[in-house]
Motif scaffolding. Structure first.
Motif, PDB file in Angstrom:
ATOM      1  N   SER A 197      40.129  50.006  52.977  1.00  0.00           N
ATOM      2  CA  SER A 197      41.486  49.622  53.351  1.00  0.00           C
ATOM      3  C   SER A 197      42.242  49.062  52.150  1.00  0.00           C
ATOM      4  O   SER A 197      43.443  49.303  51.986  1.00  0.00           O
ATOM      5  N   ALA A 198      41.524  48.319  51.301  1.00  0.00           N
ATOM      6  CA  ALA A 198      42.157  47.765  50.108  1.00  0.00           C
ATOM      7  C   ALA A 198      42.563  48.871  49.145  1.00  0.00           C
ATOM      8  O   ALA A 198      43.641  48.809  48.531  1.00  0.00           O
ATOM      9  N   LEU A 199      41.718  49.887  48.998  1.00  0.00           N
ATOM     10  CA  LEU A 199      42.066  51.016  48.137  1.00  0.00           C
ATOM     11  C   LEU A 199      43.269  51.765  48.691  1.00  0.00           C
ATOM     12  O   LEU A 199      44.180  52.143  47.939  1.00  0.00           O
ATOM     13  N   HIS A 200      43.288  51.970  49.998  1.00  0.00           N
ATOM     14  CA  HIS A 200      44.430  52.634  50.634  1.00  0.00           C
ATOM     15  C   HIS A 200      45.721  51.865  50.368  1.00  0.00           C
ATOM     16  O   HIS A 200      46.761  52.441  50.007  1.00  0.00           O
ATOM     17  N   ASP A 201      45.668  50.543  50.526  1.00  0.00           N
ATOM     18  CA  ASP A 201      46.872  49.728  50.340  1.00  0.00           C
ATOM     19  C   ASP A 201      47.233  49.583  48.860  1.00  0.00           C
ATOM     20  O   ASP A 201      48.402  49.398  48.522  1.00  0.00           O
ATOM     21  N   LEU A 202      46.234  49.649  47.983  1.00  0.00           N
ATOM     22  CA  LEU A 202      46.530  49.662  46.547  1.00  0.00           C
ATOM     23  C   LEU A 202      47.364  50.884  46.201  1.00  0.00           C
ATOM     24  O   LEU A 202      48.337  50.794  45.443  1.00  0.00           O
ATOM     25  N   LYS A 203      46.998  52.023  46.737  1.00  0.00           N
ATOM     26  CA  LYS A 203      47.754  53.251  46.473  1.00  0.00           C
ATOM     27  C   LYS A 203      49.202  53.110  46.944  1.00  0.00           C
ATOM     28  O   LYS A 203      50.135  53.556  46.273  1.00  0.00           O
ATOM     29  N   ARG A 204      49.392  52.477  48.095  1.00  0.00           N
ATOM     30  CA  ARG A 204      50.754  52.309  48.618  1.00  0.00           C
ATOM     31  C   ARG A 204      51.577  51.368  47.744  1.00  0.00           C
ATOM     32  O   ARG A 204      52.739  51.650  47.441  1.00  0.00           O
ATOM     33  N   VAL A 205      50.979  50.245  47.328  1.00  0.00           N
ATOM     34  CA  VAL A 205      51.753  49.279  46.553  1.00  0.00           C
ATOM     35  C   VAL A 205      52.037  49.816  45.150  1.00  0.00           C
ATOM     36  O   VAL A 205      53.086  49.516  44.555  1.00  0.00           O
ATOM     37  N   GLU A 232      35.409  54.108  43.053  1.00  0.00           N
ATOM     38  CA  GLU A 232      36.560  54.882  43.532  1.00  0.00           C
ATOM     39  C   GLU A 232      37.866  54.283  43.031  1.00  0.00           C
ATOM     40  O   GLU A 232      38.798  55.010  42.651  1.00  0.00           O
ATOM     41  N   ILE A 233      37.949  52.961  43.025  1.00  0.00           N
ATOM     42  CA  ILE A 233      39.158  52.299  42.530  1.00  0.00           C
ATOM     43  C   ILE A 233      39.326  52.545  41.036  1.00  0.00           C
ATOM     44  O   ILE A 233      40.429  52.835  40.552  1.00  0.00           O
ATOM     45  N   GLU A 234      38.234  52.460  40.297  1.00  0.00           N
ATOM     46  CA  GLU A 234      38.301  52.724  38.861  1.00  0.00           C
ATOM     47  C   GLU A 234      38.721  54.166  38.599  1.00  0.00           C
ATOM     48  O   GLU A 234      39.523  54.432  37.686  1.00  0.00           O
ATOM     49  N   ASP A 235      38.213  55.098  39.384  1.00  0.00           N
ATOM     50  CA  ASP A 235      38.596  56.499  39.222  1.00  0.00           C
ATOM     51  C   ASP A 235      40.080  56.693  39.532  1.00  0.00           C
ATOM     52  O   ASP A 235      40.772  57.461  38.847  1.00  0.00           O
ATOM     53  N   PHE A 236      40.562  55.999  40.564  1.00  0.00           N
ATOM     54  CA  PHE A 236      41.979  56.082  40.913  1.00  0.00           C
ATOM     55  C   PHE A 236      42.844  55.567  39.767  1.00  0.00           C
ATOM     56  O   PHE A 236      43.861  56.183  39.410  1.00  0.00           O
ATOM     57  N   CYS A 237      42.459  54.445  39.176  1.00  0.00           N
ATOM     58  CA  CYS A 237      43.220  53.884  38.050  1.00  0.00           C
ATOM     59  C   CYS A 237      43.257  54.860  36.873  1.00  0.00           C
ATOM     60  O   CYS A 237      44.305  55.046  36.245  1.00  0.00           O
ATOM     61  N   GLU A 238      42.120  55.476  36.607  1.00  0.00           N
ATOM     62  CA  GLU A 238      42.068  56.435  35.498  1.00  0.00           C
ATOM     63  C   GLU A 238      42.931  57.657  35.783  1.00  0.00           C
ATOM     64  O   GLU A 238      43.687  58.120  34.913  1.00  0.00           O
ATOM     65  N   ASP A 239      42.854  58.168  36.997  1.00  0.00           N
ATOM     66  CA  ASP A 239      43.634  59.348  37.357  1.00  0.00           C
ATOM     67  C   ASP A 239      45.138  59.078  37.319  1.00  0.00           C
ATOM     68  O   ASP A 239      45.930  59.962  36.969  1.00  0.00           O
ATOM     69  N   LEU A 242      46.633  53.939  35.180  1.00  0.00           N
ATOM     70  CA  LEU A 242      46.826  52.498  35.354  1.00  0.00           C
ATOM     71  C   LEU A 242      45.799  51.741  34.514  1.00  0.00           C
ATOM     72  O   LEU A 242      44.613  52.094  34.501  1.00  0.00           O
ATOM     73  N   LEU A 243      46.253  50.712  33.822  1.00  0.00           N
ATOM     74  CA  LEU A 243      45.345  49.928  32.999  1.00  0.00           C
ATOM     75  C   LEU A 243      44.585  48.934  33.866  1.00  0.00           C
ATOM     76  O   LEU A 243      45.181  48.066  34.504  1.00  0.00           O
ATOM     77  N   LEU A 244      43.257  49.076  33.906  1.00  0.00           N
ATOM     78  CA  LEU A 244      42.410  48.126  34.617  1.00  0.00           C
ATOM     79  C   LEU A 244      42.167  46.933  33.694  1.00  0.00           C
ATOM     80  O   LEU A 244      41.445  47.039  32.700  1.00  0.00           O
ATOM     81  N   LEU A 245      42.770  45.804  34.049  1.00  0.00           N
ATOM     82  CA  LEU A 245      42.652  44.623  33.196  1.00  0.00           C
ATOM     83  C   LEU A 245      41.246  44.040  33.209  1.00  0.00           C
ATOM     84  O   LEU A 245      40.783  43.488  32.209  1.00  0.00           O
ATOM     85  N   GLY A 246      40.580  44.152  34.350  1.00  0.00           N
ATOM     86  CA  GLY A 246      39.240  43.595  34.429  1.00  0.00           C
ATOM     87  C   GLY A 246      38.759  43.510  35.865  1.00  0.00           C
ATOM     88  O   GLY A 246      39.490  43.800  36.813  1.00  0.00           O
ATOM     89  N   LYS A 247      37.501  43.090  35.987  1.00  0.00           N
ATOM     90  CA  LYS A 247      36.868  42.964  37.288  1.00  0.00           C
ATOM     91  C   LYS A 247      36.291  41.558  37.422  1.00  0.00           C
ATOM     92  O   LYS A 247      35.611  41.074  36.520  1.00  0.00           O
TER      93      LYS A 247
END
Length: 290
Positions: A197-205, A232-239, A242-247
């Motif tokens: 659900s968080a990944l889904h809402d990340l895509k929307r925001v 999956e989230i990291e792959d989405f950021c790469e695709d 989006l710069l992944l600042l960190g985990k």
């Protein structure tokens, strides 16, 4: 001045925790804004003293003049929000139900109903050790249309002076409050967690934020709870570029810090160390050293 908002697609991702940590780490030369007016918690983690308060007038509400009212009942019949009711041969308006549509004004033959300003909350200003904080209190039952967020943003701009950074804790979701927060920003940090659900809402925001031409960064909180979704989230950021600042790892120190009412970065812990690295990476992107 760099304008940066910490946002999330859903509640509970740790957005305010990240915002408070960044405020603590940047420490000086900044002005803060808590744009999550329905749950304004940034001040609980940063402390500070209240230095100002102004009323916020929301949507107008209906009011009935009993001396003029003919007691015909047309206003009650026309109200689709069940906001008008009869008591002791007089009609009254429940301000918690009134949506300010004004239909009752138009149907009243005696012109006994008028629309009046209604205080829906307060715009507050506080002084903290990490800078001035613009925030708000929304009264129970009052709708958050984004107007109050806009007032918080305006006050933060007035308080900014020569600040190098405006750091805002934004609301969750993609509604009007988020739009009022993101509008005019240079960048956003979208905080998410490893859940579908968080990944889904990340895509929307992310989709909404892109419409405002802002730079978009991502932080994954509690990343180690579900490695598969985290990937999956990291792959989405790469695709999406989006710069992944960190985990940030799951860390009981976060809960302990919240209970004490301090940023998690006020003490050493795995989460604190990850947030320091995130701050340094973000500072490098904008040249915000120190």
């Amino acid at each position: 001045m760099i304008r940066l908002a910490v946002i999330s697609g859903k509640g509970g991702t740790g957005k305010t925790m990240v915002a408070a940590a960044l405020a603590d780490l940047f420490a000086t030369g900044q002005v803060l804004a808590d744009c999550d007016v329905e749950a304004a918690n940034l001040g609980l983690l940063l402390g500070g003293d209240l230095i100002g308060s102004e009323p916020f007038m929301g949507l107008e509400k209906a009011e009935i003049d009993h001396e003029v009212c003919l007691f015909c009942g047309r206003c009650e019949a026309a109200c689709r929000f069940d906001a008008i009711h009869e008591e002791a041969k007089e009609y009254y308006v429940d301000p918690l139900k009134c949506e300010g549509c004004g239909v009752c004004v138009h149907v009243c033959p005696a012109k006994a109903v008028t629309m009046r300003p209604y205080q829906a909350g307060e715009v507050l200003a506080s002084s903290t050790l990490r800078g001035h904080l613009s925030h708000a209190r929304l009264y129970p039952g009052s709708g958050n249309s984004g107007l109050l967020v806009h007032e918080v943003r305006k006050q933060a701009e007035r308080m900014a002076g020569e600040s190098r950074l405006l750091l805002a804790d934004g609301p969750p979701g993609i509604g009007c409050p988020l739009i009022s927060t993101v509008s005019g920003m240079d960048a956003v940090v979208a905080v998410t967690e490893p859940g579908l659900s968080a990944l889904h809402d990340l895509k929307r925001v992310v989709n909404v934020s892109r419409r405002f031409g802002v730079r978009i960064f991502v932080v994954i909180n509690r990343f180690d709870l579900e490695p598969g979704v985290c990937q999956e989230i990291e792959d989405f950021c790469e695709d999406e570029g989006l710069l992944l600042l960190g985990k940030v790892p799951f860390d009981p120190a976060v809960v302990a810090a919240v209970r004490r009412g301090v940023p998690v970065t006020s003490a050493d812990s795995p989460a604190s160390e990850a947030l320091v690295r995130i701050k340094e990476k973000l500072a490098g992107e904008f040249g915000l050293d120190g």
